[in-house]
Design an enzyme around this catalytic site. Sequence first.
Site, PDB file in Angstrom:
ATOM      1  N   ASP A 172      49.265 -23.372 -15.791  1.00  0.00           N
ATOM      2  CA  ASP A 172      47.822 -23.340 -15.578  1.00  0.00           C
ATOM      3  C   ASP A 172      47.488 -22.408 -14.429  1.00  0.00           C
ATOM      4  OD1 ASP A 172      45.124 -23.834 -15.554  1.00  0.00           O
ATOM      5  OD2 ASP A 172      45.277 -25.797 -14.606  1.00  0.00           O
ATOM      6  N   ASP A 203      41.856 -17.298 -17.230  1.00  0.00           N
ATOM      7  CA  ASP A 203      42.336 -18.682 -17.165  1.00  0.00           C
ATOM      8  C   ASP A 203      43.234 -18.992 -18.355  1.00  0.00           C
ATOM      9  OD1 ASP A 203      42.674 -21.389 -16.600  1.00  0.00           O
ATOM     10  OD2 ASP A 203      40.821 -21.940 -17.626  1.00  0.00           O
TER      11      ASP A 203
END
Length: 487
Positions: free
Chosen positions: A94, A311
């Site tokens: 992440d 992201d």
Amino acid sequence: MRALGLLILGILAVLSVVYCDVIPLERAFPLNKRVELSHLVARDQLRHSRILQGLVGGVVDFSVQGSSDPYLVGLYFTKVKLGSPPREFNVQIDTGSDILWVTCSSCPNCPQSSGLGIQLSLFDTASSSSARLVSCSDPMCSSEFQTTATQCSQSNQCSYSFQYGDGSGTSGYYVSDMLYFDAVLGQSLIANSSAVIMFGCSTYQSGDLTKTDKAVDGIFGFGRGDLSVISQLSSHGITPRVFSHCLRGDGSGGGIMVLGEIMEPGIVYSPLVPSQPHYNLVLQSIAVNGQFLAIDPSVFATSNNRGTIVDSGTTLAYLVQEAYDPFVSAITATVSPSVTPTIYKGNQCYLVPTSVNEIFPPVSLNFAGGASMTLKPEEYLIHSGFYDGATMWCIGFQKVQGGVTILGDLVLKDKIFVYDLARQRIGWANYDCSLSVNVSITSSKDFINEGQLSVSSSTIEMLFKLIPLSFITLLMQLLEFVEFQFL
């Protein structure tokens, strides 16, 4: 004796510069697993509400996995080894959050099994001889680094609590323990290495984190904060302040994550927006088939609730309405003579009689610094099945009513991405991520690729390959002895 001393110094010098970590990636779900587009959008929207909270209030966000049927989903995870003796944990990659955390053995409501086909592990501080609880007086828990993710308990223990608007969250305490990884030291040589890092031990989870069908052992945050593993390792000179990934979009998925800089001649770079918690870039314009769209650049300007974020935890991609509407209109106008536009479950779709690459135009996202990102049709469209004898493809970009433009896995896949924190920039290049990648090992000309190593050799490197890391202390002592002989 002087020659021996110089030789030892040369070996230590090589050791100090040829150091890089490699992390293989796997897909959380196989590509033949389909997920309803509306479910992906719902999952991403929950995540984005947390990103916006993070922009204005410092709330740390992390990815929550989606559900099934019928569109493809690409969530990536890797394995890390923690503790003494080392235990293996599956953690999701992440880039939108900072903290590495894994599930603690004392967590009463955490998942005990996973529908992803992986064996879940629990971290037990009592079972690790090198584990140390982090106190509130520890510099990493002091006000200098303190955020909403770092707190002090009544027992003087450094703890954390991530709570999110969708009901998902985790809380626990910080642990200092060994992280084990592969260090690339030279041609065809990978050595088992370790470093002490600070990470979270989760004692409570809620929301989607408790669901067994998508359970993993934790989250591996690669954000820009001081508590991220990349920041911790680079602050101690163990790795450079750069990491890279190449996420495979077809086949069985997977890819490679490297704590180092992937080298590729075609990489272009754009500067990061300073003083932002996420990887913000300045998107300036969008072109479809070489024609610039009439979009006011101010809609991409970075502020508390606007900007453009890279992201890896977001599945699709999101455009603010002021850019989305002209984007879809331009695509539709270009392909209408060859396809049948249709609306499917509220999404702009097309019934395509042949290959999308023969009909749909290239799209370019143009960023500050003169860096353009060219998207092939599969990088802005999603295959949505078949209808009336034709293949249906839908626009993969979703409309955002104000807010942040987010480039997720739909756009990031099949590209090398380099997050150069030292130079405050992000680079990318189209690439077949099933192939090996070349990685620069700091100032040397050494390279690593996935599965095997290939570097340009020199005499000192060939000698260095014969010396394992466990001899470092011996070399230092021998050097001190040599110096003593000349006193």
